[in-house]
Write a protein that holds these residues in place. Structure first.
Motif, PDB file in Angstrom:
ATOM      1  N   GLU A   1       0.834  -1.202   0.000  1.00 47.53           N
ATOM      2  CA  GLU A   1       0.000   0.000   0.000  1.00 47.53           C
ATOM      3  C   GLU A   1       0.872   1.257   0.000  1.00 47.53           C
ATOM      4  OE1 GLU A   1      -4.044   1.415   2.194  1.00 47.53           O
ATOM      5  OE2 GLU A   1      -2.446   0.724   3.528  1.00 47.53           O
TER       6      GLU A   1
ATOM      7  N   LEU B   1       2.442   1.812  -3.533  1.00 47.92           N
ATOM      8  CA  LEU B   1       1.500   2.349  -4.516  1.00 47.92           C
ATOM      9  C   LEU B   1       1.145   3.801  -4.199  1.00 47.92           C
ATOM     10  CD1 LEU B   1       0.690   0.804  -6.942  1.00 47.92           C
ATOM     11  CD2 LEU B   1      -1.430   0.179  -5.837  1.00 47.92           C
TER      12      LEU B   1
ATOM     13  N   LEU C   1      -3.159   4.518 -11.623  1.00 51.09           N
ATOM     14  CA  LEU C   1      -3.421   3.124 -11.940  1.00 51.09           C
ATOM     15  C   LEU C   1      -4.169   3.038 -13.270  1.00 51.09           C
ATOM     16  CD1 LEU C   1      -4.646   1.833  -8.471  1.00 51.09           C
ATOM     17  CD2 LEU C   1      -2.342   1.795  -9.407  1.00 51.09           C
TER      18      LEU C   1
ATOM     19  N   ALA D   1      -8.852   0.808  -9.350  1.00 54.36           N
ATOM     20  CA  ALA D   1      -8.550   0.145  -8.078  1.00 54.36           C
ATOM     21  C   ALA D   1      -7.878   1.149  -7.166  1.00 54.36           C
ATOM     22  CB  ALA D   1      -7.657  -1.070  -8.298  1.00 54.36           C
TER      23      ALA D   1
ATOM     24  N   PRO E   1      -5.014   1.662  -3.724  1.00 52.53           N
ATOM     25  CA  PRO E   1      -3.837   1.023  -3.155  1.00 52.53           C
ATOM     26  C   PRO E   1      -4.161  -0.074  -2.133  1.00 52.53           C
ATOM     27  CG  PRO E   1      -3.437   3.353  -3.363  1.00 52.53           C
ATOM     28  CD  PRO E   1      -4.891   3.130  -3.708  1.00 52.53           C
TER      29      PRO E   1
ATOM     30  N   GLU F   1      -6.654  -2.050  -2.178  1.00 55.86           N
ATOM     31  CA  GLU F   1      -7.093  -3.237  -2.915  1.00 55.86           C
ATOM     32  C   GLU F   1      -5.883  -3.994  -3.465  1.00 55.86           C
ATOM     33  OE1 GLU F   1     -11.356  -2.267  -4.811  1.00 55.86           O
ATOM     34  OE2 GLU F   1      -9.755  -0.875  -5.402  1.00 55.86           O
ATOM     35  N   PHE F   2      -4.923  -3.250  -4.018  1.00 55.16           N
ATOM     36  CA  PHE F   2      -3.699  -3.888  -4.502  1.00 55.16           C
ATOM     37  C   PHE F   2      -2.971  -4.592  -3.351  1.00 55.16           C
ATOM     38  CE2 PHE F   2       0.924  -3.690  -5.117  1.00 55.16           C
ATOM     39  CZ  PHE F   2       1.037  -4.502  -6.230  1.00 55.16           C
TER      40      PHE F   2
ATOM     41  N   ARG G   1      -5.490  -9.475  -5.200  1.00 55.21           N
ATOM     42  CA  ARG G   1      -4.443  -9.699  -6.208  1.00 55.21           C
ATOM     43  C   ARG G   1      -4.550 -11.104  -6.802  1.00 55.21           C
ATOM     44  NH1 ARG G   1      -1.042  -7.751  -2.338  1.00 55.21           N
ATOM     45  NH2 ARG G   1      -0.057  -9.796  -2.215  1.00 55.21           N
TER      46      ARG G   1
ATOM     47  N   TRP H   1      -7.262 -11.170  -9.295  1.00 56.58           N
ATOM     48  CA  TRP H   1      -6.825 -10.544 -10.539  1.00 56.58           C
ATOM     49  C   TRP H   1      -6.017 -11.538 -11.377  1.00 56.58           C
ATOM     50  CZ3 TRP H   1      -4.590  -5.351  -8.251  1.00 56.58           C
ATOM     51  CH2 TRP H   1      -5.652  -4.527  -7.862  1.00 56.58           C
TER      52      TRP H   1
ATOM     53  N   LEU I   1       0.442  -4.897 -12.545  1.00 54.82           N
ATOM     54  CA  LEU I   1      -0.452  -3.751 -12.455  1.00 54.82           C
ATOM     55  C   LEU I   1       0.248  -2.607 -13.175  1.00 54.82           C
ATOM     56  CD1 LEU I   1      -2.957  -2.346 -11.231  1.00 54.82           C
ATOM     57  CD2 LEU I   1      -1.534  -1.824  -9.232  1.00 54.82           C
TER      58      LEU I   1
ATOM     59  N   VAL J   1       2.019  -8.373  -9.591  1.00 58.03           N
ATOM     60  CA  VAL J   1       0.934  -8.600  -8.629  1.00 58.03           C
ATOM     61  C   VAL J   1       1.218  -9.827  -7.762  1.00 58.03           C
ATOM     62  CG1 VAL J   1      -0.813  -7.415 -10.011  1.00 58.03           C
ATOM     63  CG2 VAL J   1      -0.523  -9.903 -10.239  1.00 58.03           C
TER      64      VAL J   1
END
Length: 163
Positions: free
Chosen positions: A52, A55, A65, A69, A71, A73-74, A80, A83, A92, A108
């Motif tokens: 986080e 990002l 991004l 999405a 940060p 969520e990533f 991830r 995804w 990403l 990811v």
């Protein structure tokens, strides 16, 4: 790709105390085979806080991004993984109006044991006083072998020759 943009990326991550490694074409260049590369490939240590923070640092430095999405969520491993499994996402993508010639691809997933590799990283000077951790040559060669694309095979040949 512009040096000022690479410096902005590395400085943003370093200033935020993010654990990351440069991989891909920039790593190929750092290990002795200079070729054109169009993006900055990064592997973040994907613990929630580090992912986080990484990002957020890049967003604050002017990148955006390429998907809708956030940060957090990533940073969520379940998201991830979804995804990866549902969208076949490997990286990403981030882009910037201000740094238009320097997109970023962030893996990811961790394609190697991150902590072990981070300990073996070489540190390349991007600009005076600005260094970036770069994946080891051994691991870079393995990543290239695993990818197996024609450009990766050329990179392996040239890096092996440069050694």
């Amino acid at each position: 790709m512009e040096v000022r943009s690479i410096e902005a990326i590395v400085s943003a991550l370093n200033d935020a105390n993010v654990r990351y490694l440069i991989v891909g074409g920039l790593a190929v260049n750092a290990h002795g085979y200079v070729r054109l590369t169009r993006d900055v490939d990064i592997v973040l240590q994907l613990g929630f806080v580090n992912a986080e923070r990484g990002l957020n640092a890049l967003l604050a430095a002017g990148w955006q991004l390429a998907i809708p999405a956030k940060p957090d969520e990533f940073a969520d491993p379940a998201i991830r993984e979804r995804w990866r499994s549902e969208k076949n996402m490997i990286v990403l993508k981030l882009w910037s109006d201000h740094h238009g010639r320097t997109p970023i691809d962030i893996f990811v997933y961790e394609p190697f044991p991150f902590d072990e590799e981070f300990g073996k990283a070489m540190h390349a000077e991007i600009a005076p006083g600005v260094t970036a951790p770069v994946v080891s040559l051994e691991t870079l060669l393995q990543m290239k072998k695993d990818a197996g694309r024609p450009l990766d095979l050329i990179d392996i040949e040239e890096l092996t020759r440069a050694r």
